[in-house]
Scaffold this active site. Sequence first.
Site, PDB file in Angstrom:
ATOM      1  N   SER A 171       0.830  -1.218   0.000  1.00 13.75           N
ATOM      2  CA  SER A 171       0.000   0.000   0.000  1.00 13.75           C
ATOM      3  C   SER A 171       0.861   1.263   0.000  1.00 13.75           C
ATOM      4  O   SER A 171       1.969   1.273   0.550  1.00 13.75           O
ATOM      5  CB  SER A 171      -0.872  -0.021   1.251  1.00 13.75           C
ATOM      6  N   TYR A 194      -1.845   5.574  -4.304  1.00 10.10           N
ATOM      7  CA  TYR A 194      -2.860   6.609  -4.094  1.00 10.10           C
ATOM      8  C   TYR A 194      -2.174   7.882  -4.551  1.00 10.10           C
ATOM      9  O   TYR A 194      -1.166   8.300  -3.959  1.00 10.10           O
ATOM     10  CB  TYR A 194      -3.221   6.743  -2.617  1.00 10.10           C
ATOM     11  N   THR A 220      -4.856   2.876  -7.626  1.00  9.64           N
ATOM     12  CA  THR A 220      -6.189   2.593  -7.074  1.00  9.64           C
ATOM     13  C   THR A 220      -7.132   3.740  -7.409  1.00  9.64           C
ATOM     14  O   THR A 220      -6.840   4.900  -7.126  1.00  9.64           O
ATOM     15  CB  THR A 220      -6.106   2.397  -5.545  1.00  9.64           C
ATOM     16  N   LYS A 311      -6.419  -0.529 -10.271  1.00  9.88           N
ATOM     17  CA  LYS A 311      -7.140  -1.324  -9.267  1.00  9.88           C
ATOM     18  C   LYS A 311      -8.470  -0.636  -8.954  1.00  9.88           C
ATOM     19  O   LYS A 311      -8.481   0.555  -8.611  1.00  9.88           O
ATOM     20  CB  LYS A 311      -6.285  -1.431  -7.993  1.00  9.88           C
ATOM     21  N   HIS A 335     -12.737  -2.366  -3.350  1.00  7.15           N
ATOM     22  CA  HIS A 335     -12.020  -1.996  -2.127  1.00  7.15           C
ATOM     23  C   HIS A 335     -12.523  -2.810  -0.933  1.00  7.15           C
ATOM     24  O   HIS A 335     -12.621  -2.316   0.198  1.00  7.15           O
ATOM     25  CB  HIS A 335     -12.180  -0.493  -1.848  1.00  7.15           C
TER      26      HIS A 335
HETATM   27  C1  LIG Z   1      -7.951  -2.447   6.344  1.00  2.00           C
HETATM   28  C2  LIG Z   1      -7.890  -2.329   4.859  1.00  2.00           C
HETATM   29  C3  LIG Z   1      -7.008  -1.412   4.298  1.00  2.00           C
HETATM   30  C4  LIG Z   1      -6.905  -1.310   2.901  1.00  2.00           C
HETATM   31  N1  LIG Z   1      -5.976  -0.451   2.378  1.00  2.00           N
HETATM   32  C5  LIG Z   1      -5.852  -0.372   1.034  1.00  2.00           C
HETATM   33  C6  LIG Z   1      -4.849   0.452   0.454  1.00  2.00           C
HETATM   34  O1  LIG Z   1      -4.067   1.092   1.140  1.00  2.00           O
HETATM   35  N2  LIG Z   1      -4.787   0.518  -0.905  1.00  2.00           N
HETATM   36  C7  LIG Z   1      -5.654  -0.182  -1.711  1.00  2.00           C
HETATM   37  O2  LIG Z   1      -5.573  -0.096  -2.932  1.00  2.00           O
HETATM   38  N3  LIG Z   1      -6.592  -1.005  -1.173  1.00  2.00           N
HETATM   39  C8  LIG Z   1      -6.707  -1.115   0.159  1.00  2.00           C
HETATM   40  N4  LIG Z   1      -7.637  -1.969   0.688  1.00  2.00           N
HETATM   41  C9  LIG Z   1      -8.437  -2.829  -0.199  1.00  2.00           C
HETATM   42  C10 LIG Z   1      -7.714  -4.167  -0.432  1.00  2.00           C
HETATM   43  O3  LIG Z   1      -6.551  -3.979  -1.194  1.00  2.00           O
HETATM   44  C11 LIG Z   1      -8.613  -5.181  -1.172  1.00  2.00           C
HETATM   45  O4  LIG Z   1      -9.129  -4.594  -2.319  1.00  2.00           O
HETATM   46  C12 LIG Z   1      -9.742  -5.741  -0.306  1.00  2.00           C
HETATM   47  O5  LIG Z   1      -9.339  -5.867   1.030  1.00  2.00           O
HETATM   48  C13 LIG Z   1     -10.194  -7.102  -0.834  1.00  2.00           C
HETATM   49  O6  LIG Z   1     -11.292  -7.570  -0.132  1.00  2.00           O
HETATM   50  P1  LIG Z   1     -11.222  -8.637   1.082  1.00  2.00           P
HETATM   51  O7  LIG Z   1     -10.708  -7.865   2.269  1.00  2.00           O
HETATM   52  O8  LIG Z   1     -12.644  -9.044   1.237  1.00  2.00           O
HETATM   53  O9  LIG Z   1     -10.313  -9.760   0.678  1.00  2.00           O
HETATM   54  C14 LIG Z   1      -7.745  -2.088   2.068  1.00  2.00           C
HETATM   55  C15 LIG Z   1      -8.632  -3.004   2.651  1.00  2.00           C
HETATM   56  C16 LIG Z   1      -8.693  -3.145   4.022  1.00  2.00           C
HETATM   57  C17 LIG Z   1      -9.615  -4.174   4.600  1.00  2.00           C
END
Ligand SMILES: Cc1cc2nc3c(=O)[nH]c(=O)nc-3n(C[C@H](O)[C@H](O)[C@H](O)COP(=O)(O)O)c2cc1C
Length: 440
Positions: A171, A194, A220, A311, A335
Amino acid sequence: MGQNNELNRTRRRFLRMLAGSPVLASSHLLSNSVSNLLAAGEVTEKSFLGWLENLQESNNVISSPDQALDVMDFEPAARKAIPPAHFGYLATGVDDDGTVQANRDGYSRIQIRARRLVDVEKIDMSVRLLNATWSSPIVICPIGSQKAFHPEGEVAVARAARAKDHLQILSTVTTSSLEDVISARGGPVWQQLYPTNVWEVARSIVKRAEAVGAPAIALTVDLQEGSNRETLFRAQRVDQRQCSTCHTGAYTGFARGRPGVSSGGFAEAMARKPMFNKLDLSKVTALHAVNTNWDFVKRLRDTVTVKLLIKGIVTREDAQLAVEHGVDGLIVSNHGGRAEETLRPTIESLPEVVEGVAGKAPVIVDGGIRRGTDIFKALALGATAVGVGRPHCWGLSAFGQAGVEAVLEILRRELRTIMRQAGTTSVDKISRSYVVTHTA
Ligand SMILES: Cc1cc2nc3c(=O)[nH]c(=O)nc-3n(C[C@H](O)[C@H](O)[C@H](O)COP(=O)(O)O)c2cc1C
């Protein structure tokens, strides 16, 4: 009346004794709920029994990674291990968390058509993804602020990724530096981006990632300011700790517009985020820029010398536009249901995105993947690989690197099992003919 008072006093004495005992030392959740009960004044029979029930349930939580039967077993262990506000950050969706649930439900509408009498002695789970071969199609999603889950954060995840050769996407709001993560991974990791609202900041992050050998950047695009993360906000209310004792400032941009939330200073909130070190953040007002559009993608494409992915694409139209703009790959994602409440599972968006790219770029899908059979279904519907988000952080929260390794191991084992059962000896053999969608 007198008897009630006496009972109340006895319950309070018992709870106070427990609060100071090592029994609760390992569980933020239980010790917090004891504090809340005591703070409430009267400890009624109902609240006391409710608390005892929680204690009993917490005894059923796994206490080592090898006790887990599936990845879901790690969720209560994570809830027990980390502070409520941090667990709220991990768990939250938006509004009613309906899209989080929809991501899961989507998989239960797809059935597997298993073929028989195939020699499945040897199973090959490897995949080719953007000029590299990986031992399995299971990719570790970018998740911000992983030191909120475990002191070793992203570095522990990188070591787990290294142990069984998983692709890790880091991230932008990582709490460990990209350089440390690459060194712990012992190989390349992809950098998620980001872009913020300031081009020079986006460009600097990309150039730093390229300079240390990241072979791909994943922009993203699915998160705007103002996501209504109610589960997080409710968890923050019950967490009685002072956040400022551990970290100064937290990014509140996604909560913008919510009563009581000021936009906060970006630079202060990003002080612990190494990807922003030494950058001029004086003009940055947003992490997820509202002004990003296809011209931005074009500019980024002209700047990025490694592979570029987007993404957060969920429609055929945007998939086609992405290919037209020279993007090398897509990640179908909402997300993890924490951006907007569409109620549309990513597994249902996948087929139209695959149609949109028409074989010109690999497609990864994430959201709600919790079983080997989910992975099989996604591959059957045209995904090149799948991303796993929350589950690896449940493992990290509960048991550090060993927990992440165990989560990934369970998913690999389950995928191997269903590939064998369905008669598919390698990932490229898992085609659409192996699934049927149940619509009733
Ligand atoms: C706590 C948390 C933080 C996340 N932070 C980011 C991030 O910094 N950048 C990003 O592109 N997606 C972020 N995501 C989305 C994840 O990359 C991913 O798309 C998502 O968690 C997939 O779904 P799942 O948790 O059901 O497996 C985050 C998700 C969670 C749960």
